[in-house]
Design a protein around this motif. Structure first.
Motif, short mmCIF file in Angstrom:
data_model
loop_
_atom_site.label_atom_id
_atom_site.label_comp_id
_atom_site.label_asym_id
_atom_site.label_seq_id
_atom_site.Cartn_x
_atom_site.Cartn_y
_atom_site.Cartn_z
N PRO A 1 -0.47 3.96 -6.29
CA PRO A 1 -0.36 3.21 -7.44
C PRO A 1 -0.87 3.95 -8.65
O PRO A 1 -0.17 3.76 -9.62
N LEU A 2 -1.64 4.66 -8.54
CA LEU A 2 -2.37 5.47 -9.76
C LEU A 2 -1.26 6.67 -10.16
O LEU A 2 -1.06 6.86 -11.39
N HIS A 3 -0.62 7.30 -9.14
CA HIS A 3 0.42 8.16 -9.25
C HIS A 3 1.53 7.35 -10.28
O HIS A 3 2.35 8.05 -10.90
N GLY A 4 1.92 6.01 -9.63
CA GLY A 4 3.13 5.27 -10.27
C GLY A 4 2.33 5.06 -11.77
O GLY A 4 3.44 5.11 -12.81
N SER A 5 1.42 4.57 -12.08
CA SER A 5 0.91 4.41 -13.61
C SER A 5 1.01 5.88 -14.31
O SER A 5 1.24 5.54 -15.48
N VAL A 6 0.90 6.87 -13.72
CA VAL A 6 0.84 8.01 -14.43
C VAL A 6 2.43 8.38 -14.91
O VAL A 6 2.82 8.74 -15.97
N ARG A 7 3.21 8.11 -13.75
CA ARG A 7 4.87 8.18 -14.17
C ARG A 7 5.05 7.38 -15.14
O ARG A 7 6.21 7.81 -16.12
N ILE B 1 7.27 -1.46 0.96
CA ILE B 1 6.13 -2.33 1.36
C ILE B 1 4.87 -1.64 1.01
O ILE B 1 4.67 -0.71 1.32
N ALA B 2 3.95 -2.59 0.17
CA ALA B 2 2.77 -2.21 0.09
C ALA B 2 1.67 -3.03 0.64
O ALA B 2 1.78 -4.32 0.82
N GLY B 3 1.04 -2.45 1.66
CA GLY B 3 0.13 -3.13 2.77
C GLY B 3 -1.20 -2.51 2.84
O GLY B 3 -1.70 -1.61 2.57
N GLY B 4 -2.28 -3.60 2.55
CA GLY B 4 -3.62 -3.33 2.71
C GLY B 4 -4.13 -4.67 3.49
O GLY B 4 -3.70 -5.15 4.41
N THR B 5 -4.99 -5.16 2.92
CA THR B 5 -5.72 -6.70 3.22
C THR B 5 -4.67 -7.65 2.98
O THR B 5 -4.25 -8.36 3.84
N GLY B 6 -3.59 -7.50 1.96
CA GLY B 6 -2.68 -8.19 1.62
C GLY B 6 -1.26 -7.48 1.89
O GLY B 6 -1.45 -6.53 2.22
N LEU B 7 -0.24 -8.04 1.76
CA LEU B 7 1.02 -7.45 1.80
C LEU B 7 1.88 -8.06 0.87
O LEU B 7 2.20 -9.34 0.66
N ILE B 8 2.89 -7.13 0.13
CA ILE B 8 4.11 -7.40 -0.67
C ILE B 8 5.09 -6.50 -0.49
O ILE B 8 4.64 -5.34 -0.39
N ALA B 9 6.40 -7.09 -0.77
CA ALA B 9 7.51 -6.01 -0.79
C ALA B 9 8.00 -6.16 -1.92
O ALA B 9 8.07 -7.17 -2.65
N VAL C 1 13.35 3.24 1.11
CA VAL C 1 12.36 2.59 1.46
C VAL C 1 11.47 3.18 2.01
O VAL C 1 11.27 4.12 2.48
N ALA C 2 10.06 2.83 1.51
CA ALA C 2 8.98 3.50 1.74
C ALA C 2 7.82 2.55 2.00
O ALA C 2 8.01 1.21 1.52
N VAL C 3 6.80 2.95 2.68
CA VAL C 3 5.49 2.03 2.77
C VAL C 3 4.37 2.94 2.05
O VAL C 3 4.32 4.01 1.90
N THR C 4 3.55 1.98 1.59
CA THR C 4 2.26 2.60 0.84
C THR C 4 1.09 1.63 1.00
O THR C 4 1.27 0.58 1.24
N GLY C 5 -0.24 2.27 1.00
CA GLY C 5 -1.39 1.36 1.32
C GLY C 5 -2.25 1.72 2.53
O GLY C 5 -1.75 2.41 3.45
N GLY C 6 -3.51 1.21 2.46
CA GLY C 6 -4.45 1.83 3.51
C GLY C 6 -3.89 1.10 4.80
O GLY C 6 -4.49 1.81 5.92
N LEU C 7 -3.15 0.04 4.86
CA LEU C 7 -2.76 -0.62 6.36
C LEU C 7 -2.12 0.50 7.06
O LEU C 7 -2.06 0.44 8.54
N PHE C 8 -1.49 1.18 6.40
CA PHE C 8 -0.46 2.02 7.46
C PHE C 8 -1.41 3.25 8.08
O PHE C 8 -0.79 4.22 8.90
N LYS C 9 -2.72 3.35 7.67
CA LYS C 9 -3.52 4.22 8.44
C LYS C 9 -3.64 3.77 9.65
O LYS C 9 -4.21 4.82 10.56
N LEU C 10 -3.19 2.83 10.12
CA LEU C 10 -3.17 2.40 11.65
C LEU C 10 -2.29 3.22 12.43
O LEU C 10 -2.83 3.24 13.73
#
Length: 328
Positions: free
Chosen positions: A295-301, A129-137, A258-267
């Protein structure tokens, strides 16, 4: 550089709303240099502008090379926000432009949701789950990709920062009107942030950055959740939406993660607590793990594996496309 011709050099790029982030490295030595460009890539009639992308990237690579030394680029991986719906021009033109500029033969173009997935979980089956201003799984069983939501703040992004902020402001306006479902704490918080709420529609609706403005109120909702049942209920409903999206994309067999990533989860706990409960309820057999990287780490991988010919992630016409030019 001694031995450089034998190395598997790569360039990894993350393109988003704040600009480009780029890493130059080799499979043998890992990342060697990082640079950031603060100007986002333009979008136009053909979507993401490949010419403007290259105009941003070339000076970044020049600076990276000045720091790391000459690296023979065998592969480039680009993760880009909006690639799934706005990436036709980039997919058509960028591989050729990279070949002309640096002789690159292998190019992977990925939606930012895919690089978020790979950064969080690596080449393993599961859902992110990638969450920020928007959200996508996004999920994969390593034979194909599935996505859920990510449809923008008017049609979806359920549980996102914009969704939480909008729900919090609606509760504030309900309290202002004296309607059921209102929240006095959220009304007070909204007026601290935006001024008198009666003027909020006129100030908000014309703004082109409306989703970001809505999302800016999500921390206020989280701050009120400990004492306000309305705010707590908004975050619990957001968690239900996230779990729904994760369940829609998570592989049905094996032992997915399952993992979550993105600035939203700083809540923090006001959101993560309900989310853990909802994921346990909806996906009891799935292992919840922390994200390993961004995501940059993902691009590196992806770039590292592409440079050595060991990329095993499934291709997809819009989410992850790999181009290999003749001579490789």
């Amino acid at each position: 550089m001694s031995g450089a011709p034998e190395e598997s050099g790569f360039l990894a790029v993350d393109s988003g709303g704040s600009g480009l982030r780029a890493v130059l490295g080799t499979a043998e030595r890992g990342p060697l240099a990082r640079r950031v460009s603060g100007e986002p890539v333009r979008t136009g009639d053909r979507g993401i502008d490949p010419g403007h992308f290259m105009a941003q990237l070339v000076p970044l690579v020049r600076a990276l090379t000045a720091e790391a030394g000459a690296v023979p680029l065998t592969a480039v991986a680009v993760g880009a926000a909006g690639l799934a719906s706005l990436g036709a021009g980039l997919r058509a033109e960028l591989p050729g432009a990279l070949a002309r500029e640096w002789g690159v033969r292998r190019v992977a173009l990925a939606a930012d949701a895919v690089t978020a997935y790979v950064g969080a979980l690596g080449p393993r089956p599961g859902a992110v789950i990638a969450g920020g201003t928007g959200l996508i799984a996004v999920g994969t069983d390593l034979t194909g990709w599935r996505r859920a939501d990510g449809w923008g703040h008017l049609l979806g992004d359920c549980g996102s920062g914009a969704w939480i902020g909008r729900a919090g402001l609606e509760a504030a306006l309900r309290a202002h009107d004296g309607r059921e479902g209102g929240s006095a704490p959220l009304l007070a918080r909204a007026e601290e942030v935006f001024g008198p709420v009666a003027g909020l529609p006129g100030a908000l609706y014309p703004r082109p950055d409306r989703p970001a403005v809505l999302a800016s109120f999500a921390p206020g909702v989280a701050a009120c959740a400990g004492e306000d049942p309305v705010a707590a209920g908004i975050l619990r409903e957001a968690a239900r939406h996230m779990a729904d999206s994760a369940a829609a994309v998570c592989p049905s067999g094996g032992e997915p993660r399952v993992a979550v990533t993105g600035g939203l989860f700083k809540l923090g706990d006001p959101l993560l607590g309900p989310l853990d409960e909802e994921l346990t309820r909806r996906l009891p057999r799935v292992r919840r793990v922390p994200a390993e990287g961004d995501p940059l780490h993902g691009s590196v991988r992806i770039a590292t594996d592409l440079s050595t010919g060991s990329l095993t992630l499934p291709g997809d016409g819009t989410l992850l496309s790999v181009t290999t030019r003749s001579g490789d």
